[in-house]
Design a protein around this motif. Structure first.
Motif, PDB file in Angstrom:
ATOM      1  N   GLY A   1      -6.347  -4.120   7.460  1.00 34.17           N
ATOM      2  CA  GLY A   1      -5.988  -2.907   8.168  1.00 34.17           C
ATOM      3  C   GLY A   1      -6.103  -1.671   7.302  1.00 34.17           C
ATOM      4  O   GLY A   1      -6.570  -0.613   7.756  1.00 34.17           O
TER       5      GLY A   1
ATOM      6  N   ASP B   1      -2.193  -9.235  14.371  1.00 38.14           N
ATOM      7  CA  ASP B   1      -2.533  -7.918  14.921  1.00 38.14           C
ATOM      8  C   ASP B   1      -1.540  -6.861  14.438  1.00 38.14           C
ATOM      9  O   ASP B   1      -1.931  -5.743  14.081  1.00 38.14           O
ATOM     10  CB  ASP B   1      -2.528  -7.968  16.452  1.00 38.14           C
ATOM     11  N   ARG B   2      -0.255  -7.229  14.433  1.00 35.26           N
ATOM     12  CA  ARG B   2       0.750  -6.283  13.952  1.00 35.26           C
ATOM     13  C   ARG B   2       0.573  -6.011  12.464  1.00 35.26           C
ATOM     14  O   ARG B   2       0.822  -4.895  11.983  1.00 35.26           O
ATOM     15  CB  ARG B   2       2.153  -6.815  14.244  1.00 35.26           C
TER      16      ARG B   2
ATOM     17  N   ALA C   1      -2.179  -3.543  12.054  1.00 38.75           N
ATOM     18  CA  ALA C   1      -1.678  -2.221  12.439  1.00 38.75           C
ATOM     19  C   ALA C   1      -0.815  -1.617  11.334  1.00 38.75           C
ATOM     20  O   ALA C   1      -0.904  -0.415  11.039  1.00 38.75           O
ATOM     21  CB  ALA C   1      -0.894  -2.318  13.742  1.00 38.75           C
TER      22      ALA C   1
ATOM     23  N   ARG D   1      -3.047  -0.415   8.636  1.00 31.38           N
ATOM     24  CA  ARG D   1      -3.690   0.867   8.964  1.00 31.38           C
ATOM     25  C   ARG D   1      -2.713   2.035   8.767  1.00 31.38           C
ATOM     26  O   ARG D   1      -3.076   3.078   8.214  1.00 31.38           O
ATOM     27  CB  ARG D   1      -4.201   0.838  10.407  1.00 31.38           C
ATOM     28  N   SER D   2      -1.469   1.839   9.187  1.00 32.83           N
ATOM     29  CA  SER D   2      -0.463   2.896   8.991  1.00 32.83           C
ATOM     30  C   SER D   2      -0.230   3.168   7.508  1.00 32.83           C
ATOM     31  O   SER D   2      -0.136   4.336   7.080  1.00 32.83           O
ATOM     32  CB  SER D   2       0.852   2.501   9.665  1.00 32.83           C
TER      33      SER D   2
END
Length: 246
Positions: free
Chosen positions: A123, A231-232, A235, A238-239
């Motif tokens: 991510g 998936d989390r 995410a 990415r954050s």
């Protein structure tokens, strides 16, 4: 404590401005390739002096009034041509200056935490972070891990719940970080559990001492990792990547 030879501009600096690594033939910097030694000075600082950033900054202020033509530490090269570069390493690291990048550190018993760590790294790469290092704390030597954490401004750390806390290799790193000046970092953390959730709580408690800036919510999952968990994790990565590059 250091000794300074007036008129000659020579400082016998003890452990200061020294580094890990044996000398291979030459002793003075102008007779060798110093490129391998500067990262080893950073690793030495992170492993040995990381708790003492404020005293190091105060010492550098005192040294700034002296003409330094040569620094002779008790280990590592004698600095002559590259005195300024050696002093700059200490200045930069004692001020917490770092590059934009991410270090992902994890301990894993059955592979679930490893998959989450890899998803977080993925991510962060998707967010545009180009310098990413992933450490399996069960095999990575602590001083190299610490050097990377000092070097880059982002950290993700995680492990499974273990004996009412967090997996021991993860807690070992947290103890080391709690005793070092690493506040100028962005932090995300993650952990799994089966019966009682304690891993993420333990990491949060350590961060009260470390003082890093949290990014996002801690990522937690029960038992094995699912597609939703990964998936989390991406995410969260990415954050964290966006915060690192901001």
């Amino acid at each position: 404590m250091v000794s300074y030879v007036e008129g000659e501009g020579i400082m016998f600096s003890g452990d200061a401005f020294g580094c890990f690594g044996a000398l291979n033939g030459a002793v003075v910097d102008h007779d060798m390739d110093i490129a391998p030694y500067l990262p080893e000075m950073e690793r030495y600082f992170a492993a040995i002096l990381g708790k003492f950033c404020t005293p190091v900054r105060n010492a550098l202020k005192k040294l700034s009034a002296l003409e330094l033509r040569m620094i002779c530490p008790t280990h590592g090269p004698v600095w002559s041509e590259k005195v300024g570069e050696a002093v700059e390493v200490y200045r930069r690291m004692s001020h917490g200056e770092s590059q934009k990048g991410l270090v992902v550190c994890y301990g894993s018993m059955y592979g679930h935490t490893r998959r989450v760590a890899e998803a977080i790294a993925r991510g962060a790469a998707e967010a545009g972070v180009r310098k990413i290092i992933v450490h399996d704390l069960s095999v990575s030597q602590p001083s190299f891990v610490l050097a990377d954490i000092f070097r880059y401004n982002g950290l993700a750390i995680g492990g499974p719940t273990y004996n009412g806390g967090v997996f021991p290799v993860v807690e070992d790193l947290l103890k080391r970080l709690a005793g070092r000046d690493v506040k100028a970092h962005k932090l995300a953390w993650f952990g799994g559990f089966t019966w009682g959730s304690m891993a993420v709580k333990t990491i949060a408690a350590y961060n009260e001492k470390m003082g890093m800036t949290p990014v996002g919510e801690p990522l937690e999952w029960k038992q094995g990792t699912s597609a939703d968990t990964l998936d989390r994790a991406r995410a969260l990565g990415r954050s964290l990547g966006e915060a690192i590059l901001a």
